[in-house]
Design a protein around this motif. Structure first.
Motif, PDB file in Angstrom:
ATOM      1  N   ALA A  61      19.747   2.975 -46.184  1.00  0.00           N
ATOM      2  CA  ALA A  61      19.935   2.669 -44.764  1.00  0.00           C
ATOM      3  C   ALA A  61      18.624   2.264 -44.116  1.00  0.00           C
ATOM      4  CB  ALA A  61      20.531   3.881 -44.045  1.00  0.00           C
ATOM      5  N   ARG A  62      17.558   3.021 -44.357  1.00  0.00           N
ATOM      6  CA  ARG A  62      16.269   2.723 -43.723  1.00  0.00           C
ATOM      7  C   ARG A  62      15.642   1.469 -44.307  1.00  0.00           C
ATOM      8  NH1 ARG A  62      12.569   0.712 -42.447  1.00  0.00           N
ATOM      9  NH2 ARG A  62      10.590   1.463 -41.592  1.00  0.00           N
ATOM     10  N   ALA A  63      15.684   1.292 -45.603  1.00  0.00           N
ATOM     11  CA  ALA A  63      15.039   0.136 -46.221  1.00  0.00           C
ATOM     12  C   ALA A  63      15.667  -1.174 -45.751  1.00  0.00           C
ATOM     13  CB  ALA A  63      15.117   0.246 -47.750  1.00  0.00           C
ATOM     14  N   PHE A  64      16.992  -1.244 -45.730  1.00  0.00           N
ATOM     15  CA  PHE A  64      17.649  -2.486 -45.342  1.00  0.00           C
ATOM     16  C   PHE A  64      17.601  -2.700 -43.837  1.00  0.00           C
ATOM     17  CE2 PHE A  64      18.964  -2.256 -49.642  1.00  0.00           C
ATOM     18  CZ  PHE A  64      19.347  -3.532 -50.022  1.00  0.00           C
ATOM     19  N   GLU A 109      15.001   1.081 -35.726  1.00  0.00           N
ATOM     20  CA  GLU A 109      15.566   2.382 -35.353  1.00  0.00           C
ATOM     21  C   GLU A 109      17.053   2.270 -35.075  1.00  0.00           C
ATOM     22  OE1 GLU A 109      14.854   5.956 -32.061  1.00  0.00           O
ATOM     23  OE2 GLU A 109      13.650   4.117 -32.006  1.00  0.00           O
ATOM     24  N   ARG A 110      17.457   1.224 -34.379  1.00  0.00           N
ATOM     25  CA  ARG A 110      18.873   1.062 -34.042  1.00  0.00           C
ATOM     26  C   ARG A 110      19.705   0.829 -35.299  1.00  0.00           C
ATOM     27  NH1 ARG A 110      18.290  -2.939 -31.168  1.00  0.00           N
ATOM     28  NH2 ARG A 110      19.159  -4.667 -32.360  1.00  0.00           N
ATOM     29  N   TYR A 111      19.249  -0.067 -36.179  1.00  0.00           N
ATOM     30  CA  TYR A 111      20.013  -0.348 -37.389  1.00  0.00           C
ATOM     31  C   TYR A 111      20.072   0.869 -38.307  1.00  0.00           C
ATOM     32  CZ  TYR A 111      19.612  -5.258 -36.016  1.00  0.00           C
ATOM     33  OH  TYR A 111      19.685  -6.443 -35.331  1.00  0.00           O
ATOM     34  N   SER A 133      10.038   8.291 -55.356  1.00  0.00           N
ATOM     35  CA  SER A 133       9.896   7.673 -54.042  1.00  0.00           C
ATOM     36  C   SER A 133       9.782   8.754 -52.979  1.00  0.00           C
ATOM     37  CB  SER A 133      11.104   6.778 -53.741  1.00  0.00           C
ATOM     38  OG  SER A 133      11.181   5.723 -54.673  1.00  0.00           O
ATOM     39  N   PRO A 134       8.929   8.538 -51.966  1.00  0.00           N
ATOM     40  CA  PRO A 134       8.768   9.543 -50.915  1.00  0.00           C
ATOM     41  C   PRO A 134       9.977   9.598 -49.999  1.00  0.00           C
ATOM     42  CG  PRO A 134       7.486   7.602 -50.401  1.00  0.00           C
ATOM     43  CD  PRO A 134       8.052   7.375 -51.771  1.00  0.00           C
ATOM     44  N   ARG A 135      10.011  10.668 -49.232  1.00  0.00           N
ATOM     45  CA  ARG A 135      11.090  10.858 -48.276  1.00  0.00           C
ATOM     46  C   ARG A 135      10.957   9.857 -47.139  1.00  0.00           C
ATOM     47  NH1 ARG A 135      12.944  16.900 -46.626  1.00  0.00           N
ATOM     48  NH2 ARG A 135      14.865  16.397 -45.514  1.00  0.00           N
ATOM     49  N   ARG A 136      12.101   9.297 -46.686  1.00  0.00           N
ATOM     50  CA  ARG A 136      12.087   8.266 -45.647  1.00  0.00           C
ATOM     51  C   ARG A 136      12.769   8.716 -44.360  1.00  0.00           C
ATOM     52  NH1 ARG A 136       8.177   5.094 -47.809  1.00  0.00           N
ATOM     53  NH2 ARG A 136       8.740   4.319 -49.870  1.00  0.00           N
ATOM     54  N   ASP A 137      12.956  10.028 -44.177  1.00  0.00           N
ATOM     55  CA  ASP A 137      13.553  10.488 -42.933  1.00  0.00           C
ATOM     56  C   ASP A 137      12.800  11.726 -42.466  1.00  0.00           C
ATOM     57  OD1 ASP A 137      14.324  12.236 -44.894  1.00  0.00           O
ATOM     58  OD2 ASP A 137      16.432  12.328 -44.310  1.00  0.00           O
ATOM     59  N   ASP A 138      13.148  12.196 -41.271  1.00  0.00           N
ATOM     60  CA  ASP A 138      12.515  13.401 -40.732  1.00  0.00           C
ATOM     61  C   ASP A 138      13.123  14.617 -41.419  1.00  0.00           C
ATOM     62  OD1 ASP A 138      10.701  12.335 -38.819  1.00  0.00           O
ATOM     63  OD2 ASP A 138      12.396  11.827 -37.545  1.00  0.00           O
ATOM     64  N   GLY A 139      12.304  15.366 -42.129  1.00  0.00           N
ATOM     65  CA  GLY A 139      12.772  16.544 -42.832  1.00  0.00           C
ATOM     66  C   GLY A 139      11.915  17.748 -42.509  1.00  0.00           C
ATOM     67  N   SER A 140      12.547  18.891 -42.280  1.00  0.00           N
ATOM     68  CA  SER A 140      11.837  20.113 -41.946  1.00  0.00           C
ATOM     69  C   SER A 140      11.635  20.970 -43.185  1.00  0.00           C
ATOM     70  CB  SER A 140      12.610  20.905 -40.885  1.00  0.00           C
ATOM     71  OG  SER A 140      12.739  20.165 -39.686  1.00  0.00           O
ATOM     72  N   THR A 141      10.612  21.803 -43.139  1.00  0.00           N
ATOM     73  CA  THR A 141      10.289  22.720 -44.221  1.00  0.00           C
ATOM     74  C   THR A 141      10.900  24.084 -43.915  1.00  0.00           C
ATOM     75  OG1 THR A 141       8.213  21.563 -44.647  1.00  0.00           O
ATOM     76  CG2 THR A 141       8.426  23.795 -45.524  1.00  0.00           C
ATOM     77  N   SER A 142      11.641  24.633 -44.848  1.00  0.00           N
ATOM     78  CA  SER A 142      12.235  25.954 -44.654  1.00  0.00           C
ATOM     79  C   SER A 142      11.189  27.036 -44.908  1.00  0.00           C
ATOM     80  CB  SER A 142      13.425  26.149 -45.593  1.00  0.00           C
ATOM     81  OG  SER A 142      12.995  26.170 -46.949  1.00  0.00           O
ATOM     82  N   VAL A 185       4.280 -11.885 -49.803  1.00  0.00           N
ATOM     83  CA  VAL A 185       3.955 -10.751 -48.947  1.00  0.00           C
ATOM     84  C   VAL A 185       4.674  -9.544 -49.530  1.00  0.00           C
ATOM     85  CG1 VAL A 185       4.114  -9.747 -46.643  1.00  0.00           C
ATOM     86  CG2 VAL A 185       3.659 -12.190 -46.914  1.00  0.00           C
ATOM     87  N   VAL A 186       3.922  -8.512 -49.886  1.00  0.00           N
ATOM     88  CA  VAL A 186       4.492  -7.306 -50.488  1.00  0.00           C
ATOM     89  C   VAL A 186       4.765  -6.290 -49.393  1.00  0.00           C
ATOM     90  CG1 VAL A 186       4.169  -5.496 -52.204  1.00  0.00           C
ATOM     91  CG2 VAL A 186       3.209  -7.766 -52.604  1.00  0.00           C
ATOM     92  N   MET A 187       5.994  -5.772 -49.375  1.00  0.00           N
ATOM     93  CA  MET A 187       6.384  -4.750 -48.413  1.00  0.00           C
ATOM     94  C   MET A 187       6.873  -3.519 -49.154  1.00  0.00           C
ATOM     95  SD  MET A 187       8.454  -7.086 -45.615  1.00  0.00           S
ATOM     96  CE  MET A 187       8.866  -5.660 -44.612  1.00  0.00           C
ATOM     97  N   ASP A 188       6.687  -2.353 -48.546  1.00  0.00           N
ATOM     98  CA  ASP A 188       7.271  -1.122 -49.037  1.00  0.00           C
ATOM     99  C   ASP A 188       8.632  -0.905 -48.403  1.00  0.00           C
ATOM    100  OD1 ASP A 188       5.507  -0.319 -50.930  1.00  0.00           O
ATOM    101  OD2 ASP A 188       4.562   1.261 -49.752  1.00  0.00           O
ATOM    102  N   ALA A 189       9.346   0.118 -48.886  1.00  0.00           N
ATOM    103  CA  ALA A 189      10.674   0.388 -48.343  1.00  0.00           C
ATOM    104  C   ALA A 189      10.625   0.824 -46.888  1.00  0.00           C
ATOM    105  CB  ALA A 189      11.373   1.459 -49.188  1.00  0.00           C
ATOM    106  N   ASP A 190       9.474   1.333 -46.431  1.00  0.00           N
ATOM    107  CA  ASP A 190       9.359   1.752 -45.032  1.00  0.00           C
ATOM    108  C   ASP A 190       8.578   0.743 -44.199  1.00  0.00           C
ATOM    109  OD1 ASP A 190       6.907   2.147 -46.165  1.00  0.00           O
ATOM    110  OD2 ASP A 190       6.559   4.125 -45.294  1.00  0.00           O
ATOM    111  N   SER A 191       8.294  -0.423 -44.746  1.00  0.00           N
ATOM    112  CA  SER A 191       7.518  -1.425 -44.026  1.00  0.00           C
ATOM    113  C   SER A 191       8.395  -2.198 -43.048  1.00  0.00           C
ATOM    114  CB  SER A 191       6.873  -2.411 -45.009  1.00  0.00           C
ATOM    115  OG  SER A 191       5.969  -1.761 -45.863  1.00  0.00           O
ATOM    116  N   VAL A 192       7.780  -2.568 -41.937  1.00  0.00           N
ATOM    117  CA  VAL A 192       8.373  -3.496 -40.974  1.00  0.00           C
ATOM    118  C   VAL A 192       7.256  -4.429 -40.531  1.00  0.00           C
ATOM    119  CG1 VAL A 192       9.533  -3.767 -38.754  1.00  0.00           C
ATOM    120  CG2 VAL A 192      10.049  -1.775 -40.178  1.00  0.00           C
TER     121      VAL A 192
END
Length: 866
Positions: free
Chosen positions: A261-264, A737-739, A647-656, A348-355
């Protein structure tokens, strides 16, 4: 067997038709089919030959019914040599050889070749020296003097104020020439000298490391304050003219088991930003997947197809998933260059979190055209998009302090700069010729495929004569940071291992001294942690020796004890504050620059100042924790512990709290024991160590609380840790963010199950399958075994290897689809129904979806937002 009741043979046909979008007349014509095989034969045009592959023959018709004539009209939907539906997800291949050069890392071997009269192979060099190199050499000489001078002075001063040993020649000579003492006397005399000498050596090394960062920030402040210095690539010199028609650029995004979802969403925002300008015709987009999860791979295929439909990017946005995954990201880039690199001048090389904005992409191409000796131009990505407290502090820190360090590095390095592996433009021809990476020879964890490929590729590009630049003032380049401390440390472990591997290339023939220094600084970024840790431990041991070995009457000390020197607290505090100034002043200079440039985007003068002070306090709490973990990473790497490159995490995640206790429990215990020991030996010394041991003891609550999203959002509401991208978000970030939000709201699990069961998703998966074998007895036997095994065990018990084999072969995928529907295999149909949720229809009311509609009954794993 978990099948439907065979007394109702019409039930599977009715259910299938309800989820196949057809016009009413067409639906009525198909309801009297004798079987599902007959249904697919009618969809395929009425041919009854080969009923076993009828579902494969109907794939084209199912796609056209679900998505209209758009796939066929754009030329993407065609037929392969066997007449099967084939969706062209990538352009025609024009192969170019990509051959890596073996590493020549042994200087002794090169010396032996020269001694025996054999010539060492010269490294390739395409271009002659350029004019800026002489000025760059003078700058680096100045940096060396600025580092060594203060370091030597501070070390000499440190030697004089340590309250342990007299380093005068007469004292040492007296000990050496005197009567040989007993072993205990020798230990009592030599131990303080060994401890203090080790402390001085580590102090000199670490002070020099801190000094390098200090002068880099100072020169970055000067560069940003005065503006263009006339000796660097700048966005101001790119111009705004049209890009020539023959200049084509590929935007490549290597992904591997990423958040689809985030990459696309980021790629769509980048595409639409470029499409809003006038240069879209000069760019193509490539999604290069190395995903090993069948669930993610199926979601990627559907997401790519929807992205092309919703943006009108057919024939310009391409997708490929490698079947043979070697050399990780660098191998994926090599594979693109080998297949399609000759068709483009730049990539142009982009990462999955690049914009990236369309203006940024077009400006990068113009900069390359204006600087024909440039091989790589790296942007300075701005971090944004996270809401946890930890991530927002890191975003703020990189946004406020980062420009100084980036501009300072550029001042010293010029065209021999860093490449960070993403958000950068590369000249493809020299990259193919010189930057392919051979595996490192030998065995063990420091051999094999290179992990941190970016520094090495930059070094090889410069060795060939091409410049590597940082366009630090170019806006429109964005990335995301890890959401919490533990995720950042997982990333740091991978980077630590990669940088330690890269140091094996320090003596490779022809590497420029600046890039040798880059390899060294990459190692020091992590090796400095155990050095600081050792410095603190030795300082504690020196204090213990001072307390335990010094006689009560120091004036009468003789024999086995050294002549203890007096302690000079004022001089010690002066040295301490001098070192602290070198650590803090760059942050204060960054704050001053924000005051000068404008504090509005950061929340105002008061809030940005308070944010800097809070960040400095939190940095004091977090630095010892990072020091401990980085020390463990370095030690573990040298002990041969391998890592998993995920691959690293691509969303907001909390530590328990449980995870924090497992990860930080040992260092908390170390902090407590260390504090108790120092308090017992010398309570006054505990004040010096309080920032270290206190941070270790507080690591668990700090790690947990800093990962909270609600705390981050509360501070954002108070305009603390505010960055310009949050004050006035660029349209690309707002769109991303919207997509992302809409994609996740509409996302359903079970993308692989739907690729097998759902009428539309199966048609798409069959058309995109790449393992298009011919017919032979062995192949047919293997296909039958795969279908039988998949039906028997169901999707939950299939491993990823078996799932990917199903996704790769259109014949197996179509036969499995047809057989499970005809025989009513509930172990497949029930998970599919659950994946559809409210979209599943059990009534007789048909689901008619107009051609071209955004809504369809079988929703993909990650449906792109409309």
């Amino acid at each position: 067997m978990p099948k439907n009741n065979p007394t109702f043979p019409q039930a599977p046909l009715d259910e299938y038709l309800r989820h196949l979008p057809l016009a009413a007349a067409e639906r009525g014509r198909l309801t009297d089919a004798d079987s599902l095989a007959e249904l697919h034969c009618r969809l395929a045009g009425g041919a009854r030959a080969g009923l076993g592959d009828a579902a494969l023959a109907s794939a084209s018709r199912r796609l056209s019914e679900g998505y209209g004539d758009e796939p066929a009209a754009t030329g993407r939907l065609a037929s392969d040599a066997a007449g099967r539906a084939c969706l062209a997800a990538a352009p025609p291949i024009r192969r170019t050889p990509v051959v890596p050069e073996p590493w020549d890392c042994n200087p002794l071997l090169r010396l032996w070749r020269r001694f025996t009269g054999r010539r060492n192979p010269s490294p390739p060099r395409d271009l002659p020296p350029v004019s800026w190199q002489r000025g760059a050499s003078r700058r680096r000489l100045l940096l060396l003097l600025l580092m060594l001078g203060p370091t030597a002075l501070a070390t000499w001063y440190m030697r004089d104020i340590l309250p342990c040993c007299d380093w005068s020649y007469s004292t040492i000579a007296q000990f050496v020439e005197g009567t040989p003492p007993s072993p205990w006397q020798s230990l009592g005399t030599a131990l303080p000298y060994l401890l203090e000498g080790s402390v001085l050596g580590l102090f000199a090394l670490l002070f020099g490391w801190v000094s390098a960062g200090f002068w880099t920030a100072v020169m970055g402040f000067w560069e940003l304050l005065r503006g263009s210095g006339g000796r660097h690539i700048s966005a101001a010199e790119a111009g705004s003219g049209p890009i020539p028609a023959e200049v084509r650029t590929a935007i490549v995004m290597p992904i591997c088991n990423e958040d689809v979802a985030r990459a696309f969403a980021g790629l769509r925002a980048t595409y639409e930003s470029l499409a809003a300008g006038s240069e879209l015709a000069r760019f193509d987009f490539f999604i290069l997947s190395d995903s090993s999860s069948a669930e993610i791979a199926a979601a990627e295929q559907q997401a790519w197809f929807d992205l092309c439909r919703e943006t009108g990017g057919s024939g310009r946005i391409f997708y490929r998933r490698r079947r043979r995954r070697v050399k990780r990201k660098s191998g994926n880039i090599d594979d693109f260059c080998r297949r399609w690199g000759s068709q483009y001048r730049y990539m142009v090389v982009m990462d999955a979190d690049s914009v990236m904005s369309g203006d940024c992409l077009a400006t990068l191409v113009r900069l390359m055209e204006a600087n024909p000796e440039a091989g790589i131009i790296q942007t300075a990505p701005k971090a944004s998009g996270r809401d946890t407290l930890y991530a927002r502090m890191q975003q703020f820190a990189t946004r406020v302090y980062g420009p100084l360090l980036t501009a300072g590095m550029h001042f010293w390095q010029l065209g021999e700069s860093h490449y960070w592996g993403h958000n950068a433009i590369i000249r493809i021809e020299p990259f193919i010729a010189h930057c392919a990476l051979a595996p490192l020879p030998g065995r063990g964890v420091f051999a094999g495929a290179i992990l941190s490929h970016d520094f090495v590729e930059a070094a090889l590009m410069r060795r060939a004569g091409w410049g590597v630049w940082v366009a630090h003032d170019l806006p429109g380049s964005y990335e995301e940071l890890p959401p919490n401390l533990l995720d950042e440390l997982k990333r740091d472990r991978r980077w630590c291992h990669g940088n330690l591997m890269n140091f094996r290339l320090f003596l490779v023939r022809g590497i420029h001294p600046v890039h040798r220094a880059v390899f060294l600084t990459g190692v020091m970024s992590y090796l400095s942690a155990p050095l600081w840790f050792a410095f603190l431990l030795l300082s504690t041991a020196l204090m213990a020796a001072h307390q335990l070995l010094m006689p009560q009457d120091a004036a009468s000390a003789a024999g086995p004890f050294p002549a203890w020197m007096p302690w000079y607290p004022r001089e010690a505090m002066l040295l301490f504050y001098s070192t602290l100034t070198m650590l803090v002043l760059p942050k204060l200079l960054s704050l001053v620059l924000v005051w000068i440039k404008g504090v509005g985007p950061y929340g105002g003068t008061l809030r940005v100042t308070l944010s800097v002070l809070l960040e400095m306090f939190c940095s004091v709490l977090l630095t010892p924790v990072r020091m401990f973990f980085h020390s463990c990473f370095v030690i573990g790497a040298f002990l041969g512990r391998s890592i998993q490159w995920k691959s690293p995490r691509r969303d907001d995640g909390s530590t328990s709290w449980g995870e924090a206790l497992r990860r930080h429990g040992v260092q908390t215990l170390i902090g407590i024991v260390w504090a108790l020991l120092v308090a017992w030996l010398s309570p006054h010394f505990l004040w010096w160590l309080a920032p270290i041991v206190g941070s270790l003891m507080l690591s668990i609550p700090v790690s947990v609380l800093s990962s909270r999203v609600d705390l981050g959002r509360r501070l954002r509401a108070l305009k603390l840790f505010l960055i310009p991208e949050e004050h006035d978000a660029p349209p690309e970030l707002r769109a991303t963010e919207r997509y992302t939000r809409e994609n996740r709201q509409r996302a359903l699990g079970g993308a692989f199950v739907r690729a097998v069961v759902d009428p539309l998703d199966n048609a798409l998966a069959c058309a995109m399958a790449t393992a298009r074998h011919g017919r032979s007895l062995a192949i047919e036997r293997l296909r039958a075994e795969r279908v039988t095994h998949a039906l028997a065990v169901g999707p939950e018990r299939l491993d990823d290897r078996a799932r990917l084999a199903l996704l790769g072969d259109p014949v197996v995928l179509a036969r499995l689809h047809l057989q499970l529907w005809e025989e009513g295999w509930e172990n497949w149909l029930a998970p599919w129904r659950r994946s559809l949720g409210s979209l599943y229809r059990s009534s007789d009311r048909p689901l008619v979806v107009p051609p071209g509609s955004q809504t369809k009954p079988a929703v993909d794993g990650v449906r792109m937002a409309g």
